[in-house]
Enzyme design. Structure first.
Site, short mmCIF file in Angstrom:
data_model
loop_
_atom_site.label_atom_id
_atom_site.label_comp_id
_atom_site.label_asym_id
_atom_site.label_seq_id
_atom_site.Cartn_x
_atom_site.Cartn_y
_atom_site.Cartn_z
N ASP A 284 0.82 -1.21 0.00
CA ASP A 284 0.00 0.00 0.00
C ASP A 284 0.85 1.26 0.00
O ASP A 284 2.04 1.24 0.32
CB ASP A 284 -0.89 0.04 1.24
CG ASP A 284 -2.03 -0.96 1.18
OD1 ASP A 284 -2.06 -1.78 0.24
OD2 ASP A 284 -2.88 -0.92 2.09
N ASP A 285 0.20 2.38 -0.34
CA ASP A 285 0.68 3.75 -0.10
C ASP A 285 1.68 4.29 -1.10
O ASP A 285 2.09 5.44 -0.99
CB ASP A 285 1.30 3.91 1.30
CG ASP A 285 0.28 3.75 2.41
OD1 ASP A 285 -0.92 3.56 2.10
OD2 ASP A 285 0.68 3.79 3.58
N HIS B 1 -5.79 3.27 -4.14
CA HIS B 1 -5.82 3.40 -2.67
C HIS B 1 -6.29 4.80 -2.28
O HIS B 1 -5.83 5.35 -1.29
CB HIS B 1 -4.41 3.12 -2.15
CG HIS B 1 -4.32 2.79 -0.68
ND1 HIS B 1 -5.20 1.93 -0.05
CD2 HIS B 1 -3.44 3.19 0.27
CE1 HIS B 1 -4.85 1.83 1.23
NE2 HIS B 1 -3.79 2.59 1.44
N HIS C 217 3.55 -2.45 3.11
CA HIS C 217 3.60 -1.09 2.58
C HIS C 217 4.92 -0.89 1.84
O HIS C 217 5.96 -1.35 2.31
CB HIS C 217 3.46 -0.07 3.71
CG HIS C 217 2.12 -0.12 4.38
ND1 HIS C 217 1.80 -1.09 5.32
CD2 HIS C 217 1.01 0.65 4.22
CE1 HIS C 217 0.53 -0.90 5.71
NE2 HIS C 217 0.04 0.14 5.07
N HIS D 189 -5.51 9.33 0.72
CA HIS D 189 -5.48 8.44 1.89
C HIS D 189 -6.29 8.97 3.08
O HIS D 189 -5.82 9.01 4.21
CB HIS D 189 -4.03 8.22 2.33
CG HIS D 189 -3.80 6.91 3.04
ND1 HIS D 189 -3.90 6.77 4.41
CD2 HIS D 189 -3.48 5.68 2.57
CE1 HIS D 189 -3.63 5.52 4.75
NE2 HIS D 189 -3.37 4.83 3.65
#
Length: 243
Positions: free
Chosen positions: A51-52, A102, A195, A106
């Site tokens: 993620d991210d 995503h 991540h 965020h």
């Protein structure tokens, strides 16, 4: 590109995080699961997810580790990071990785208004489409925070909402050894949360892939699961399958 029509049926929506070490066996058919016999584990696939990103400081070495191991992973990219580093998104694609969205910035989607939540999701989809030429088919809500409203928005966008079965807890400072230990609890069909900015996860990756293969498990892609996958009090409907 405008939001796509309601092409995905409404699915049950997860709420809280899973805990480290919690995992479930997932099969292509409801009611089928893998069984540890004490000898040879049932062969299957798991999904490695990050993620991210994309994160310039770590993504090149992460992709190198995956390519060197002959493995593929799914990257849930933020729209703002993708726009800032489109070359890195294309590097993910060119390395054979799968790309999901995503949100744009965020946020906590359950705490935003419906219009704002939709724009967060839709803008990220559009940003990634501009960069890759493809509408991302997968979506992961930030923090794993979702509800029925977020699920309906995902359906409107024609994306599969993806949570996880095992959390590496790299976001909480888990060490390389702890991340490898968490990966040992993966079962066929499982989805592993990491991540791309977490150096410990990058460093742990060769060991994770090696140990998975020793157990007859291989990195795969994410697809719709016909049966529910537990996530706290509510299930989601995604599983790892053959690439």
């Amino acid at each position: 590109m405008q939001a796509q029509p309601d092409s995905v049926s409404e699915r049950a929506r997860p709420a809280p995080r899973t805990l480290v070490g919690e995992s479930w066996d997932v099969g292509h058919e409801c009611g089928t699961s893998s069984v540890e016999t004490g000898q040879e584990p049932v062969r299957g696939y798991v999904a490695l997810t990050f993620d991210d990103g994309p994160t310039p400081e770590t993504l090149p070495s992460l992709l190198d580790a995956l390519v060197t191991a002959g493995a593929r992973a799914t990257f849930f990219n933020r729209g703002d990071a993708a726009e800032a580093h489109p070359d890195l998104v294309r590097a993910q694609r060119d390395a054979g990785m799968w790309i999901g969205s995503h949100t744009m910035t965020h946020p906590h989607l359950r705490e935003t208004g419906e219009r704002e939540a939709f724009e967060e999701m839709n803008r990220a989809q559009q940003a990634l489409q501009r960069i890759t030429g493809e509408w991302p088919p997968l979506f992961r809500p930030p923090f794993g925070e979702t509800d029925e409203r977020v699920g309906v928005l995902a359906a409107r966008l024609g994306v599969l909402e993806v949570l996880w079965t095992v959390d590496s807890r790299d976001w909480a400072g888990a060490t390389e050894d702890e991340i490898v230990a968490a990966a040992r609890t993966l079962r066929p069909g499982g989805i592993f949360l990491m991540h791309d900015w977490a150096r410990a996860s990058v460093d742990a990756l060769p060991r994770i892939i090696g140990e998975l293969r020793e157990r007859g498990l291989h990195p795969g892609r994410i697809d719709v699961s016909p049966c529910p996958v537990p996530f706290g009090d509510t299930p989601f409907h995604a599983t790892a399958v053959a690439p």
